[in-house]
Motif scaffolding. Structure first.
Motif, PDB file in Angstrom:
ATOM      1  N   ILE A 120       0.844  -1.201   0.000  1.00 51.74           N
ATOM      2  CA  ILE A 120       0.000   0.000   0.000  1.00 51.74           C
ATOM      3  C   ILE A 120       0.880   1.253   0.000  1.00 51.74           C
TER       4      ILE A 120
ATOM      5  N   LEU B 169       2.276   1.874  -3.418  1.00 55.52           N
ATOM      6  CA  LEU B 169       1.279   2.427  -4.353  1.00 55.52           C
ATOM      7  C   LEU B 169       1.026   3.908  -4.071  1.00 55.52           C
ATOM      8  N   LEU B 170       0.937   4.260  -2.776  1.00 51.16           N
ATOM      9  CA  LEU B 170       0.720   5.670  -2.410  1.00 51.16           C
ATOM     10  C   LEU B 170       1.873   6.519  -2.937  1.00 51.16           C
TER      11      LEU B 170
ATOM     12  N   GLN C  40      -0.597   5.720  -7.179  1.00 48.98           N
ATOM     13  CA  GLN C  40      -1.450   4.741  -7.858  1.00 48.98           C
ATOM     14  C   GLN C  40      -2.608   4.338  -6.957  1.00 48.98           C
TER      15      GLN C  40
ATOM     16  N   LYS D 118      -3.053  10.666   1.349  1.00 55.98           N
ATOM     17  CA  LYS D 118      -1.873   9.805   1.340  1.00 55.98           C
ATOM     18  C   LYS D 118      -1.149   9.853   2.684  1.00 55.98           C
TER      19      LYS D 118
ATOM     20  N   ILE E  58      -3.157   8.042   5.358  1.00 60.53           N
ATOM     21  CA  ILE E  58      -3.102   6.579   5.220  1.00 60.53           C
ATOM     22  C   ILE E  58      -1.722   6.063   5.638  1.00 60.53           C
TER      23      ILE E  58
ATOM     24  N   LEU F  44      -0.859   3.352   8.587  1.00 56.14           N
ATOM     25  CA  LEU F  44      -0.096   2.124   8.321  1.00 56.14           C
ATOM     26  C   LEU F  44       1.089   2.030   9.274  1.00 56.14           C
TER      27      LEU F  44
ATOM     28  N   ILE G 277      -9.674   5.396   1.895  1.00 58.58           N
ATOM     29  CA  ILE G 277      -9.001   4.848   0.707  1.00 58.58           C
ATOM     30  C   ILE G 277      -9.905   4.987  -0.519  1.00 58.58           C
TER      31      ILE G 277
ATOM     32  N   TYR H 174      -9.346   8.471  -1.767  1.00 57.56           N
ATOM     33  CA  TYR H 174      -8.039   8.518  -2.456  1.00 57.56           C
ATOM     34  C   TYR H 174      -8.153   7.902  -3.850  1.00 57.56           C
ATOM     35  N   ASN H 175      -8.707   6.687  -3.922  1.00 58.47           N
ATOM     36  CA  ASN H 175      -8.837   6.020  -5.226  1.00 58.47           C
ATOM     37  C   ASN H 175      -9.692   6.841  -6.188  1.00 58.47           C
TER      38      ASN H 175
ATOM     39  N   ILE I 222      -7.600   9.705  -7.460  1.00 53.38           N
ATOM     40  CA  ILE I 222      -6.526   9.213  -8.334  1.00 53.38           C
ATOM     41  C   ILE I 222      -7.099   8.777  -9.688  1.00 53.38           C
TER      42      ILE I 222
END
Lengths: 186, 186
Positions: free
Chosen positions: A161, A164-165, A169, B158, B161, B165, B176, B179-180, B183
């Motif tokens: 993850i 990708l960040l 992506q 980003k 997140i 993590l 998320i 974010y997606n 993007i």
């Protein structure tokens, strides 16, 4: 399926590099099965066939995802994800693999899924840590995998993850759902 | 609602520090509205009330989430998310805020949501970059926000997140998904 027969089938589908990777995943998956008490034969079969569809043309994979009513949202995300569900379909059709546990481990080996079985986790982690992998953090992942398959899977998901960040992506929802599932329930 | 009346209402709900933050968000949201052509009065109202519920007891927030049929999965994730939807409910009930655009911007200001309006994005970003915020990267976020509200929102998502993590914490799916969405569609 007998190991050498299975290896001969996948060898034809893969580059030399990817075939070596497959051998690494197989050996690692068998070791992890020994540690955590999974079925070694299933782990061997799933590992051997996990990248079966890796080098199919994108167009063929897209067709199969659409025709076989696989999750359509796959097509919105990286093509790197497609060979997993497409592979599960093709090894059944072309190589006669029928064990549903093996097929499911192949199907979810790139994104994971919430509620992974032990076998699913072993293939997912073995793919990430097999001896041919070289990236910062792989040693830490290998150490985790000796003791706690969930922690090793979380480590792999986090790294994926974060990668990708960093590259701006999209993150496939099942990847984050798998991470959340393991964080909240393991 | 008239600015001073609105500020007097939220002042009673907040600590001094959080009230200063609110002023910062208000000023930033008005500026961003000027740059991107959003309604400044709506931005002002949403900014003033965005943290209205910040200091309500966890138990009260949980009750409201359950009673008002808000998304139940909120309760699985960090309590830091709850004051946003609960705030949207309470400012309507207790402060007489009725503008649905303002209420929605308050509701989604912590997690974002796929398909955010310009006002939603402005409040989300203003909350992240107001002058009282000090963290590595905030200057980069401020620069992005002068030119591209989507890029600034992506930057904030980003970072959030990546932070979760790093702390091995679950990531709320709407974070998320937002974010997606940005993007893939901006």
């Amino acid at each position: 399926m007998e190991r050498n027969k299975a290896l001969a089938i996948v060898k034809e589908q893969l580059t030399e590099h990817r075939y070596s990777h497959t051998i690494g995943v197989m050996e690692t998956a068998i070791k992890l099965s020994g540690i955590f008490g999974a079925d070694k034969k299933k782990a061997e079969e799933a590992a051997i066939f996990h990248d079966y569809a890796k080098f199919r043309p994108k167009e063929e994979m897209m067709e199969i995802i659409k025709e076989q009513n696989m999750k359509k949202d796959l097509l919105l995300y990286s093509g790197e994800l497609w060979h997993a569900p497409v592979g599960a379909y093709l090894v059944q059709k072309e190589a006669g693999i029928t064990d549903p546990d093996v097929l499911e481990a192949i199907r979810c080996h790139t994104s994971g899924k919430p509620g992974m079985s032990l076998l699913d986790k072993i293939i997912f982690v073995a793919d990430y840590i097999e001896p041919g992998r070289h990236f910062p953090g792989v040693e830490e992942a290998r150490e985790l995998a000796k003791k706690d398959i969930n922690k090793a899977a979380i480590f792999a998901l986090k790294n994926t993850i974060a990668f990708l960040l960093k590259k701006n992506q999209a993150v496939y929802p099942d990847t984050i759902n798998t991470y959340n599932d393991l964080i909240l329930n393991s």
